[in-house]
Scaffold this active site. Structure first.
Site, mmCIF file in Angstrom:
data_model
loop_
_atom_site.group_PDB
_atom_site.id
_atom_site.type_symbol
_atom_site.label_atom_id
_atom_site.label_comp_id
_atom_site.label_asym_id
_atom_site.label_seq_id
_atom_site.Cartn_x
_atom_site.Cartn_y
_atom_site.Cartn_z
ATOM 1 N N GLY A 93 0.806 -1.215 0.000
ATOM 2 C CA GLY A 93 0.000 0.000 0.000
ATOM 3 C C GLY A 93 0.835 1.258 0.000
ATOM 4 O O GLY A 93 2.013 1.250 -0.321
ATOM 5 N N ALA A 94 0.172 2.395 0.342
ATOM 6 C CA ALA A 94 0.801 3.718 0.235
ATOM 7 C C ALA A 94 1.382 3.867 -1.169
ATOM 8 O O ALA A 94 2.561 4.185 -1.355
ATOM 9 C CB ALA A 94 1.845 3.924 1.313
ATOM 10 N N HIS A 118 4.681 1.959 -8.047
ATOM 11 C CA HIS A 118 3.740 0.829 -8.023
ATOM 12 C C HIS A 118 2.875 0.820 -9.285
ATOM 13 O O HIS A 118 2.631 -0.235 -9.883
ATOM 14 C CB HIS A 118 2.807 0.933 -6.812
ATOM 15 C CG HIS A 118 3.492 0.797 -5.489
ATOM 16 N ND1 HIS A 118 3.658 1.865 -4.645
ATOM 17 C CD2 HIS A 118 4.046 -0.273 -4.863
ATOM 18 C CE1 HIS A 118 4.283 1.455 -3.542
ATOM 19 N NE2 HIS A 118 4.536 0.169 -3.658
ATOM 20 N N LYS A 127 13.969 -1.453 -7.537
ATOM 21 C CA LYS A 127 14.495 -0.743 -6.364
ATOM 22 C C LYS A 127 14.823 -1.756 -5.266
ATOM 23 O O LYS A 127 15.824 -1.623 -4.566
ATOM 24 C CB LYS A 127 13.488 0.291 -5.850
ATOM 25 C CG LYS A 127 13.981 1.044 -4.611
ATOM 26 C CD LYS A 127 13.035 2.161 -4.221
ATOM 27 C CE LYS A 127 11.734 1.624 -3.667
ATOM 28 N NZ LYS A 127 11.911 0.985 -2.330
ATOM 29 N N GLN A 152 15.519 -8.206 -2.957
ATOM 30 C CA GLN A 152 14.276 -8.942 -2.756
ATOM 31 C C GLN A 152 13.936 -9.786 -3.977
ATOM 32 O O GLN A 152 13.490 -10.942 -3.845
ATOM 33 C CB GLN A 152 13.132 -7.962 -2.473
ATOM 34 C CG GLN A 152 11.772 -8.622 -2.350
ATOM 35 C CD GLN A 152 10.693 -7.632 -1.970
ATOM 36 O OE1 GLN A 152 10.475 -7.354 -0.806
ATOM 37 N NE2 GLN A 152 10.017 -7.077 -2.961
ATOM 38 N N SER A 211 9.371 5.758 -3.221
ATOM 39 C CA SER A 211 9.172 4.817 -2.127
ATOM 40 C C SER A 211 8.059 5.333 -1.239
ATOM 41 O O SER A 211 7.912 6.554 -1.054
ATOM 42 C CB SER A 211 10.460 4.682 -1.305
ATOM 43 O OG SER A 211 10.223 3.977 -0.108
ATOM 44 N N SER A 212 7.295 4.400 -0.678
ATOM 45 C CA SER A 212 6.255 4.800 0.267
ATOM 46 C C SER A 212 6.863 5.521 1.465
ATOM 47 O O SER A 212 6.230 6.389 2.071
ATOM 48 C CB SER A 212 5.480 3.563 0.736
ATOM 49 O OG SER A 212 4.899 2.897 -0.367
#
Length: 287
Positions: free
Chosen positions: A31-32, A37, A153, A157, A189-190
């Protein structure tokens, strides 16, 4: 777009898509949402008849309770953006729905994630990648996606998730998408929303230092390139480098010479005040 809160409802939705022969694209998020995204969603919509986005702040990947508590949450805004972007369904479960026995329930499956999970973030955030693997593998099982989309980014991961699907035998294509940046170069970035005005003004120095180092690296050693990045960023007000590693892009193990690997990246984490920001840069890619 439909909003799904329950696992059972998600399974029914996915079954219907499979019966209709629709390829399913999955965009996992916490989210955010921001333009980064949405760039993943845009690509997923182009490549799949059905796109599912998840909005779930996963507690098992936070080893710092304060970081979890302060992580930005903007569910209504997220839903609006996803609907406008053409998402078919958003899966936004509660923690109880995802982890019926609680996020710390035992026994918990231990994933074989390889050395990629032990360096950099793995060293500074113990248990982080086990938590990531836990939630991502669960989303893969529930959504049965043809493709899953992640931003570069989070370079480490992606490497860890690739290792996970190989060891777990999960049939999904991992699509890595380029970093989306603000006009001044800061990786979206959030967490950027947590920066003060003064911190946001200097945060682009991370990307500037990385860009400078690519040119610098052409005539300097790996060690000297590492040191110049750390020195430049640490000299900026509010900034402190937690780690900067120049690594083989596949194994994420450090390199000492530029000829050690055909694909070399630099991965960095910087504290800007109390806000932890990550970024990366490619030094060499000959494949």
């Amino acid at each position: 777009m439909i909003i799904i809160r329950k696992v059972a409802e998600l399974l029914d939705f996915v079954e219907l898509q499979k019966e209709q022969g629709n390829a399913v694209g999955l965009v996992p998020t916490m989210g955010a949402l921001h333009a980064g995204h949405l760039s993943l969603v845009e690509r997923a919509v182009k490549e799949n008849l059905c796109v599912i986005a998840s909005v779930f702040v996963n507690p098992t990947q936070f080893n710092n309770p304060t970081d979890l508590a302060t992580y930005p949450r903007k569910e209504e805004d997220d839903f609006k953006m996803l609907a406008e972007a053409g998402v078919s369904a958003v899966f936004a479960p509660s923690v109880e729905e995802m982890y019926p026995g609680g996020p710390d329930a035992q026994p918990r499956h231990e994933f074989e994630l390889g050395t990629a999970a032990e360096v950099m973030e793995g060293r500074f955030r113990p248990g982080h990648f086990q938590g990531v693997a836990q939630v991502v593998s669960l989303l893969f099982r529930l959504c049965s996606p043809t493709r899953a989309y992640f931003g570069e980014k989070d370079f480490q991961q992606i490497a860890v998730i690739r290792n996970m699907i190989e060891t777990e035998g999960i049939d999904v294509e991992i699509v890595a998408c380029p970093i989306k940046r603000a006009d001044d170069g800061l990786a979206l970035s959030s967490r950027n929303a947590l920066l003060s005005e003064e911190q946001r003004a200097v945060a682009p120095e991370i990307h500037k230092a990385l860009e400078y180092s690519v040119v610098y690296s052409r005539e300097h050693s790996v060690g000297a390139t590492h040191d110049t990045v750390v020195e430049r960023i640490d000299a900026v007000p509010f900034m402190r480098v937690e780690y900067f590693e120049i690594v083989d892009a596949r194994t994420l193990l450090p390199v000492e010479e530029w000829d050690e690997s055909p694909w070399i990246v630099g991965c960095i984490t910087v504290y800007c005040g109390d806000v932890r920001l990550i970024d990366n840069v490619t030094y060499k890619k000959e494949i």
